[in-house]
Design a protein around this motif. Structure first.
Motif, PDB file in Angstrom:
ATOM      1  N   PRO A 162     -93.777-117.466  10.887  1.00 24.10           N
ATOM      2  CA  PRO A 162     -92.380-117.420  10.435  1.00 24.10           C
ATOM      3  C   PRO A 162     -91.697-118.771  10.365  1.00 24.10           C
ATOM      4  O   PRO A 162     -90.625-118.893   9.742  1.00 24.10           O
ATOM      5  N   GLU A 163     -92.274-119.807  10.987  1.00 23.63           N
ATOM      6  CA  GLU A 163     -91.590-121.095  11.054  1.00 23.63           C
ATOM      7  C   GLU A 163     -91.354-121.671   9.661  1.00 23.63           C
ATOM      8  O   GLU A 163     -92.247-121.712   8.824  1.00 23.63           O
ATOM      9  N   SER A 164     -90.129-122.099   9.416  1.00 26.59           N
ATOM     10  CA  SER A 164     -89.714-122.701   8.148  1.00 26.59           C
ATOM     11  C   SER A 164     -89.865-121.739   6.973  1.00 26.59           C
ATOM     12  O   SER A 164     -89.883-122.152   5.827  1.00 26.59           O
ATOM     13  N   LEU A 165     -89.957-120.438   7.287  1.00 21.20           N
ATOM     14  CA  LEU A 165     -90.040-119.426   6.242  1.00 21.20           C
ATOM     15  C   LEU A 165     -88.989-118.352   6.454  1.00 21.20           C
ATOM     16  O   LEU A 165     -88.245-117.997   5.537  1.00 21.20           O
ATOM     17  N   ILE A 166     -88.916-117.836   7.681  1.00 22.71           N
ATOM     18  CA  ILE A 166     -87.913-116.851   8.049  1.00 22.71           C
ATOM     19  C   ILE A 166     -86.858-117.550   8.899  1.00 22.71           C
ATOM     20  O   ILE A 166     -87.202-118.283   9.836  1.00 22.71           O
ATOM     21  N   ALA A 167     -85.588-117.365   8.563  1.00 15.53           N
ATOM     22  CA  ALA A 167     -84.521-117.956   9.371  1.00 15.53           C
ATOM     23  C   ALA A 167     -84.658-117.475  10.811  1.00 15.53           C
ATOM     24  O   ALA A 167     -84.801-116.278  11.067  1.00 15.53           O
ATOM     25  N   TYR A 168     -84.620-118.418  11.767  1.00 15.80           N
ATOM     26  CA  TYR A 168     -84.863-118.052  13.166  1.00 15.80           C
ATOM     27  C   TYR A 168     -83.879-117.007  13.663  1.00 15.80           C
ATOM     28  O   TYR A 168     -84.226-116.165  14.508  1.00 15.80           O
ATOM     29  N   SER A 169     -82.678-117.010  13.139  1.00 13.78           N
ATOM     30  CA  SER A 169     -81.679-116.028  13.568  1.00 13.78           C
ATOM     31  C   SER A 169     -82.117-114.598  13.245  1.00 13.78           C
ATOM     32  O   SER A 169     -81.557-113.641  13.785  1.00 13.78           O
ATOM     33  N   CYS A 170     -83.118-114.449  12.373  1.00 13.80           N
ATOM     34  CA  CYS A 170     -83.601-113.118  11.991  1.00 13.80           C
ATOM     35  C   CYS A 170     -84.740-112.618  12.873  1.00 13.80           C
ATOM     36  O   CYS A 170     -85.152-111.462  12.734  1.00 13.80           O
ATOM     37  N   LEU A 398     -77.408-110.618  -9.655  1.00 18.16           N
ATOM     38  CA  LEU A 398     -77.421-110.171  -8.265  1.00 18.16           C
ATOM     39  C   LEU A 398     -78.842-109.891  -7.788  1.00 18.16           C
ATOM     40  O   LEU A 398     -79.172-110.099  -6.617  1.00 18.16           O
ATOM     41  N   SER A 399     -79.707-109.412  -8.685  1.00 15.10           N
ATOM     42  CA  SER A 399     -81.110-109.179  -8.332  1.00 15.10           C
ATOM     43  C   SER A 399     -81.885-110.487  -8.244  1.00 15.10           C
ATOM     44  O   SER A 399     -82.822-110.612  -7.453  1.00 15.10           O
ATOM     45  N   THR A 400     -81.499-111.451  -9.046  1.00 15.08           N
ATOM     46  CA  THR A 400     -82.190-112.740  -9.067  1.00 15.08           C
ATOM     47  C   THR A 400     -81.873-113.564  -7.834  1.00 15.08           C
ATOM     48  O   THR A 400     -82.724-114.283  -7.320  1.00 15.08           O
ATOM     49  N   PHE A 401     -80.636-113.463  -7.355  1.00 19.10           N
ATOM     50  CA  PHE A 401     -80.217-114.194  -6.150  1.00 19.10           C
ATOM     51  C   PHE A 401     -79.765-113.173  -5.101  1.00 19.10           C
ATOM     52  O   PHE A 401     -78.579-113.049  -4.802  1.00 19.10           O
ATOM     53  N   PRO A 402     -80.720-112.427  -4.525  1.00 14.75           N
ATOM     54  CA  PRO A 402     -80.353-111.263  -3.707  1.00 14.75           C
ATOM     55  C   PRO A 402     -80.044-111.573  -2.252  1.00 14.75           C
ATOM     56  O   PRO A 402     -79.521-110.724  -1.541  1.00 14.75           O
ATOM     57  N   PHE A 403     -80.375-112.789  -1.803  1.00 16.54           N
ATOM     58  CA  PHE A 403     -80.292-113.061  -0.376  1.00 16.54           C
ATOM     59  C   PHE A 403     -78.858-113.326   0.066  1.00 16.54           C
ATOM     60  O   PHE A 403     -78.023-113.777  -0.716  1.00 16.54           O
ATOM     61  N   SER A 404     -78.626-113.101   1.348  1.00 16.70           N
ATOM     62  CA  SER A 404     -77.285-113.327   1.906  1.00 16.70           C
ATOM     63  C   SER A 404     -77.126-114.797   2.292  1.00 16.70           C
ATOM     64  O   SER A 404     -76.824-115.140   3.441  1.00 16.70           O
ATOM     65  N   ASN A 405     -77.335-115.672   1.313  1.00 20.20           N
ATOM     66  CA  ASN A 405     -77.196-117.105   1.528  1.00 20.20           C
ATOM     67  C   ASN A 405     -75.781-117.555   1.205  1.00 20.20           C
ATOM     68  O   ASN A 405     -75.080-116.922   0.410  1.00 20.20           O
ATOM     69  N   TYR A 469     -79.854-121.529   4.127  1.00 22.35           N
ATOM     70  CA  TYR A 469     -81.264-121.305   4.442  1.00 22.35           C
ATOM     71  C   TYR A 469     -82.067-122.599   4.283  1.00 22.35           C
ATOM     72  O   TYR A 469     -82.896-122.945   5.130  1.00 22.35           O
ATOM     73  N   VAL A 470     -81.820-123.332   3.207  1.00 18.39           N
ATOM     74  CA  VAL A 470     -82.519-124.596   2.967  1.00 18.39           C
ATOM     75  C   VAL A 470     -82.018-125.670   3.925  1.00 18.39           C
ATOM     76  O   VAL A 470     -82.797-126.481   4.444  1.00 18.39           O
ATOM     77  N   ALA A 471     -80.706-125.688   4.184  1.00 16.66           N
ATOM     78  CA  ALA A 471     -80.133-126.686   5.083  1.00 16.66           C
ATOM     79  C   ALA A 471     -80.714-126.598   6.488  1.00 16.66           C
ATOM     80  O   ALA A 471     -80.758-127.595   7.222  1.00 16.66           O
ATOM     81  N   GLU A 472     -81.180-125.403   6.873  1.00 19.43           N
ATOM     82  CA  GLU A 472     -81.788-125.224   8.197  1.00 19.43           C
ATOM     83  C   GLU A 472     -83.223-125.735   8.245  1.00 19.43           C
ATOM     84  O   GLU A 472     -83.885-125.648   9.283  1.00 19.43           O
ATOM     85  N   GLY A 473     -83.732-126.252   7.121  1.00 22.26           N
ATOM     86  CA  GLY A 473     -85.083-126.798   7.096  1.00 22.26           C
ATOM     87  C   GLY A 473     -86.151-125.808   6.699  1.00 22.26           C
ATOM     88  O   GLY A 473     -87.346-126.072   6.870  1.00 22.26           O
TER      89      GLY A 473
END
Length: 525
Positions: A162-170, A398-405, A469-473
């Motif tokens: 999950p490192e650098s793929l899934i946000a750690y908060s998740c 909305l489907s193309t950019f679906p994430f809660s970023n 998400y990107v800013a977190e590395g």
């Protein structure tokens, strides 16, 4: 000897010489369907047709096991609006026997994951995620053994780092265990302690190498001793046995024995079918197993589709269709989300610059002194759908950019940007604004970063527009985490994206991004 005895002896002789039907196992598998519940515009895919195909195989074959290799969610309005209320019930109705987690099952956090997966039907596998002390404790098991035709078939679940793929908060508190070490240890247990005749690793780690630190299915196969089959996901690789020269489906393990690797691409457009003669397991190797792809098309009439699933889906589909029909703009080109250098990525990054400047103007009008962005970096992985030429709908965006970023502006040194873009260059590119060029050699090694016509200064501080998400590395852009935050939007990034397209439409302009690649090979090697 009477007539009855003669008939009995004759019948017994016939039975003795008659060939017996081979005991065979059929494994049907999918991966990375990403909330694509409905068929695509070309008629491919769709969960109703997929279910009908799987049911037809089950009617024709005695021993069928159905497997999904993760990322069943995230990628359409069904998940954006209903957060799993559609996908999880429909996957259960489809009758999957074995399922594993993808990385996007974590998108709404670990508590939501646990809530959803606690009631998932079928075996829930994960050998290398340790959920002890988390809301998901006790939900997953490392393996399951299926008894088929007198044979023991062991299935294990292997999940992505999950490192650098899934946000750690998740995934707070979840521990990741090494893929190769865990898989080999689990396979050894299945083979030598549990007496399994066949071992299948169901993985969500990817076939292709996207990051130097991440293990792939090919590397797992080569390092294994007891794994016979890998049913994979994550990289959206279409492993077509008809074209093994592109993505070989047979890889030799460390003992010189073949391993079969399968994966069906993405969005549920294909079902993988593995056919194994159980009677000949000792005499054959995985190279002898049958492996084919079944295209999911509109071959079945509506009357042949699952009526219960249709009834369940109807109200959700009506809500989605109403948003998908709302036209908000036009596109000059067909933009592909698979292109890492140009096209859609350029559009996303240029939107970032537009929004950063708009935000600066807004904050300055309120009396704050706000610097403008120097550049934008967005992630190609956050672009989930293509944009066909022609009308653009609200639902499509909305489907193309679906994430809660959320959009953010960060401030950091040029050296950290350069290091991040060196990683992006190795992967084939990333979404960067039009005032930036990344210059590489022919092997994608970074030579320099050029911003506004001059080389980027490693010691200069730059303001960068991106998403949190990107800013977190994440997405392997680790050094971007070495930043100071300037501001963060409270609204999800899809809202300003819709505003941007509406802005272009009000000006009478189409979406027509510069198609030129912004990662370029040095002309002076």
């Amino acid at each position: 000897m009477d007539r009855k005895s003669i008939i009995s002896i004759f019948s017994a002789a016939l039975l003795a010489i008659a060939p017996t039907a081979a005991e065979r196992l059929i494994i049907l598998h999918t991966n990375d369907t990403h909330s694509n519940i409905d068929p695509a515009a070309d008629g491919t895919g769709g969960i109703l047709q997929r279910k009908a195909i799987m049911d037809s195989v089950k009617k024709a074959e005695k021993n069928v096991i159905t497997v999904d290799a993760g990322d069943a969610v995230q990628g359409s309005l069904y998940f954006k609006y209903f957060r799993g209320d559609v996908e999880y019930p429909l996957m259960d109705m489809s009758g999957y026997d074995i399922r594993i987690l993808g990385n996007h099952e974590f998108d709404n956090g670990l508590e939501e994951l646990a809530k959803r997966w606690r009631n998932v039907q079928g075996a829930r596998l994960s050998a290398n995620y340790d959920f002890s002390g988390t809301p998901a404790e006790g939900i997953f098991q490392p393996y399951v053994i299926k008894k088929v035709g007198g044979k023991k078939i062991g299935f294990m679940g292997i999940n992505v780092d999950p490192e650098s793929l899934i946000a750690y908060s998740c995934y707070p508190g979840m521990k990741f265990k090494d893929i190769i070490e865990t898989a080999n240890r689990t396979a050894d247990i299945l083979r030598n302690e549990k007496g399994c005749d066949l071992i299948v690793a169901v993985t969500h780690i990817g076939y292709t190498k996207e990051s130097p630190e991440k293990t792939t299915d090919v590397e797992l196969a080569m390092a294994s001793s007891d794994i016979d089959v890998i049913v994979g996901g994550h990289s959206h690789t279409l492993i077509d046995p008809a074209h093994p020269e592109k993505y070989p489906h047979i890889v030799t393990n460390r003992n010189g024995r073949p391993v079969l690797i399968t994966q069906t691409g993405k969005y549920g457009r294909n079902i993988g079918r593995i056919e194994i003669d159980l009677d000949m397991l000792k005499e054959t190797t995985p190279a002898d197993y049958g492996y084919t792809l079944i295209p999911v098309t509109d071959r079945f009439a509506e009357s042949q589709l699952d009526a219960k699933m249709i009834t369940f889906l109807t109200p959700y589909r009506q809500a989605v269709d109403s948003v998908n029909s709302h036209v908000i703009g036009k596109s000059t080109y067909h933009l592909r989300n698979s292109d890492r250098n140009g096209g859609y990525g350029n559009f996303a990054a240029d939107f970032g610059m537009w929004y950063g400047n708009l935000k600066a103007d807004s904050l300055s009008a309120g009396g704050e002194v706000m610097k403008r962005p120097d550049m934008a970096i967005m992630n190609i992985g956050g672009i989930r759908q293509e944009m066909p030429e022609g009308d653009i709908t609200e639902g499509q965006i909305l489907s193309t950019f679906p994430f809660s970023n959320h959009m953010v502006m960060i401030s950091l040194k040029g050296r950290d940007i350069i290091d991040a873009l060196a990683v992006a260059a190795k992967k084939g590119g990333e979404a960067i604004s039009g005032n930036v060029r990344v210059v590489t050699d022919a092997d994608k090694n970074l030579r320099r970063v050029v911003i506004n016509g001059v080389p980027m200064n490693p010691e200069t501080t730059y303001n960068v527009i991106t998403i949190d998400y990107v800013a977190e590395g994440n997405d392997d852009l680790r050094t971007l985490a070495n930043h100071e935050k300037v501001w963060r939007d409270e609204i999800e990034m899809c809202a300003p994206m819709l505003r941007y397209i509406n802005h272009l439409s009000e000006l009478g302009l189409p979406v027509a991004p510069d198609p030129t690649g912004r990662f370029m090979i040095d002309i002076n090697p």
